[in-house]
Design an enzyme around this catalytic site. Structure first.
Site, PDB file in Angstrom:
ATOM      1  N   HIS A  22       0.812  -1.212   0.000  1.00 45.38           N
ATOM      2  CA  HIS A  22       0.000   0.000   0.000  1.00 45.38           C
ATOM      3  C   HIS A  22       0.851   1.271   0.000  1.00 45.38           C
ATOM      4  CE1 HIS A  22      -2.772  -3.074   1.636  1.00 45.38           C
ATOM      5  NE2 HIS A  22      -3.598  -2.469   0.825  1.00 45.38           N
ATOM      6  N   ARG A  48      -1.160  11.391  -3.440  1.00 43.54           N
ATOM      7  CA  ARG A  48      -2.008  10.804  -2.401  1.00 43.54           C
ATOM      8  C   ARG A  48      -1.205  10.523  -1.129  1.00 43.54           C
ATOM      9  NH1 ARG A  48      -5.899   6.160  -4.480  1.00 43.54           N
ATOM     10  NH2 ARG A  48      -3.952   5.030  -4.757  1.00 43.54           N
ATOM     11  N   ASP A 214     -12.007   6.011 -13.053  1.00 40.95           N
ATOM     12  CA  ASP A 214     -12.044   5.831 -11.605  1.00 40.95           C
ATOM     13  C   ASP A 214     -11.865   7.201 -10.964  1.00 40.95           C
ATOM     14  OD1 ASP A 214     -11.723   5.233  -8.945  1.00 40.95           O
ATOM     15  OD2 ASP A 214     -10.268   3.631  -9.256  1.00 40.95           O
ATOM     16  N   GLU A 240     -16.800   5.593 -12.190  1.00 47.88           N
ATOM     17  CA  GLU A 240     -16.696   4.826 -10.939  1.00 47.88           C
ATOM     18  C   GLU A 240     -16.398   5.705  -9.724  1.00 47.88           C
ATOM     19  OE1 GLU A 240     -13.544   1.556  -9.196  1.00 47.88           O
ATOM     20  OE2 GLU A 240     -14.315   1.268 -11.227  1.00 47.88           O
ATOM     21  N   GLU A 268     -16.341   0.348  -3.681  1.00 50.57           N
ATOM     22  CA  GLU A 268     -15.005  -0.015  -3.221  1.00 50.57           C
ATOM     23  C   GLU A 268     -14.820   0.285  -1.737  1.00 50.57           C
ATOM     24  OE1 GLU A 268     -10.454   1.667  -3.851  1.00 50.57           O
ATOM     25  OE2 GLU A 268     -11.845   1.706  -5.558  1.00 50.57           O
ATOM     26  N   ASP A 291     -14.499  -4.470  -2.101  1.00 47.02           N
ATOM     27  CA  ASP A 291     -13.155  -5.017  -1.923  1.00 47.02           C
ATOM     28  C   ASP A 291     -13.255  -6.122  -0.873  1.00 47.02           C
ATOM     29  OD1 ASP A 291     -10.451  -5.407  -0.762  1.00 47.02           O
ATOM     30  OD2 ASP A 291      -9.904  -3.801  -2.142  1.00 47.02           O
ATOM     31  N   HIS A 318     -13.314  -4.941  -6.336  1.00 51.70           N
ATOM     32  CA  HIS A 318     -12.110  -4.119  -6.445  1.00 51.70           C
ATOM     33  C   HIS A 318     -10.888  -5.030  -6.470  1.00 51.70           C
ATOM     34  CE1 HIS A 318      -9.010  -1.429  -4.360  1.00 51.70           C
ATOM     35  NE2 HIS A 318      -9.213  -0.874  -5.539  1.00 51.70           N
ATOM     36  N   GLU A 338     -11.131  -7.396 -12.204  1.00 55.81           N
ATOM     37  CA  GLU A 338     -10.208  -6.268 -12.287  1.00 55.81           C
ATOM     38  C   GLU A 338      -8.788  -6.723 -12.009  1.00 55.81           C
ATOM     39  OE1 GLU A 338      -9.531  -1.747 -10.516  1.00 55.81           O
ATOM     40  OE2 GLU A 338     -10.754  -3.159  -9.368  1.00 55.81           O
TER      41      GLU A 338
END
Length: 392
Positions: A22, A48, A214, A240, A268, A291, A318, A338
């Site tokens: 992540h 981000r 997205d 999305e 998600e 998810d 997700h 996906e």
């Protein structure tokens, strides 16, 4: 034959070596000027990571049975999740038969209602649930998708999420989902830049390749509706997660107002059958994208998917690698999957959880047969450092 019981539950975080999936490095497309809810603030617009997308880190849950078999699950909850597992949830698992998954889930959920219901607590419960399914599959020497009723198709077909749908087409994917680059705070110039990006990609991939946007919770209803109508000429297949997850009323209005034939997708960042019930009964979307590592795990996704099927809504989880592959291949209302392009430039197919997981399958030419390996079919990489911050 005696059914094994759960001997011990252990929760780890990941340290160093790039194993925290992540936390992408600088220059990764995932972190390069993507529209977010924080893009209204210029100082948090370009990355981000600047506002903390990476603060939680990875949670690894291991569950050891009385016969020595170990199952594990991976999600996003980090050290907070490790605390919840070790200090709270373990009491509902240890000593139980490994087959009591439904009862264990129910007790974990109801015991955490006073501080949970969604968010990091459901992420944590999801990680535990994935470990339970992995453990049961290993004990029975069956892949998880067999435990879920078996495959309804021979192989999975994939669309790719990444910054380069043109390259995804060359790799054999059925479509490409791009991150929206600019949100409402960037005004008309940002809107024009979004449409310019979409026009370039449509020219590059031709008329029949799917293109999707997205929007990662970054828009309002007015902007999302304008974007949808402006994108119609470029054949946008769906738009999305435009709005904050709790704006069910906004999603219902957006779905009514988008151009005919364009799909609205979200989910998600939604959790449990109750959250998805709101999306479905209020007719917020045409497909949901839970998810499996956040919505409540496989145990809850079964219920969410059945409810969606009754509403004629597709379920396309997700991107979460093997944890969703084993589910999607067993459901008629999940016709494709996906694949998240984890390569920094979205120019090659690499496993999502590298280097944390070993034996992780990837699609070839946009397709993949789910392996018959017991459990989810992956192993933890012994070269990755796991830290157990709490020990009950």
């Amino acid at each position: 034959m005696t059914t094994p019981t759960i001997r011990q539950v252990r929760a780890y975080t990941v340290r160093g070596g790039g194993a925290d999936y992540h936390d992408q490095a600088d220059g990764h497309w995932i972190d390069d000027h993507i529209a977010t809810p924080m893009a209204r603030y210029p100082e948090y617009r370009s990355s981000r990571r600047s506002f903390g997308i990476n603060v939680l880190g990875t949670l690894v849950v291991e569950i050891e049975a009385s016969d020595g078999t170990v199952g594990f699950g991976v999600t996003t909850a980090g050290e907070i999740g490790a605390f919840i597992v070790e200090r709270h949830l373990a009491r509902f698992l240890e000593g139980r038969e490994v087959t009591e998954i439904e009862k264990m889930w129910d007790q974990m959920y109801h015991a955490t209602l006073f501080y949970g219901r969604k968010g990091i607590v459901l992420n944590t419960i999801s990680g535990v649930d994935l470990a339970l399914w992995d453990l049961l599959g290993k004990i029975r020497q069956e892949p998880v998708f067999h435990l879920l009723g078996g495959a309804v198709r021979d192989e999975l077909v994939f669309y790719a999420t990444g910054a380069r749908p043109d390259l995804a087409k060359k790799m054999g994917f059925i479509g490409g989902k791009m991150p929206l680059l600019h949100g409402p705070a960037e005004g008309e110039e940002g809107l024009r830049a979004n449409l310019s990006q979409l026009a370039r990609m449509r020219d590059a991939v031709g008329p029949d390749f799917w293109l999707m946007y997205d929007c990662w919770m970054s828009l309002d209803v007015h902007y999302a509706t304008r974007l949808a109508h402006a994108a119609r000429e470029f054949g946008l297949k769906w738009i999305e997660e435009c709005l904050p997850p709790d704006d069910y009323w906004g999603y219902a209005k957006l779905r009514r107002d988008v151009p005919p034939g364009m799909l609205v997708s979200t989910g998600e960042h939604e959790a449990t059958r109750w959250g998805f019930r709101m999306l479905l009964e209020m007719e917020c979307c045409d497909l949901i994208q839970p998810d499996v590592g956040w919505c409540g795990g496989i145990t809850e996704l079964i219920k969410i998917s059945a409810m969606a099927d009754a509403h004629n809504v597709m379920v396309v989880p997700h991107g979460s690698s093997v944890y969703s592959y084993h589910f999607v291949v067993t459901r008629h209302n999940s016709p494709f999957a996906e694949f998240l392009m984890m390569a920094p430039k979205a120019d090659e197919v690499v496993p999502m959880f590298t280097p944390l997981l070993l034996d992780e399958p990837v699609p070839h030419n946009g397709r993949m047969k789910v392996p018959e390996t017991p459990g989810f079919g992956v192993r933890l990489n012994p070269d990755c450092t796991l830290v157990r911050p709490y020990d009950h």
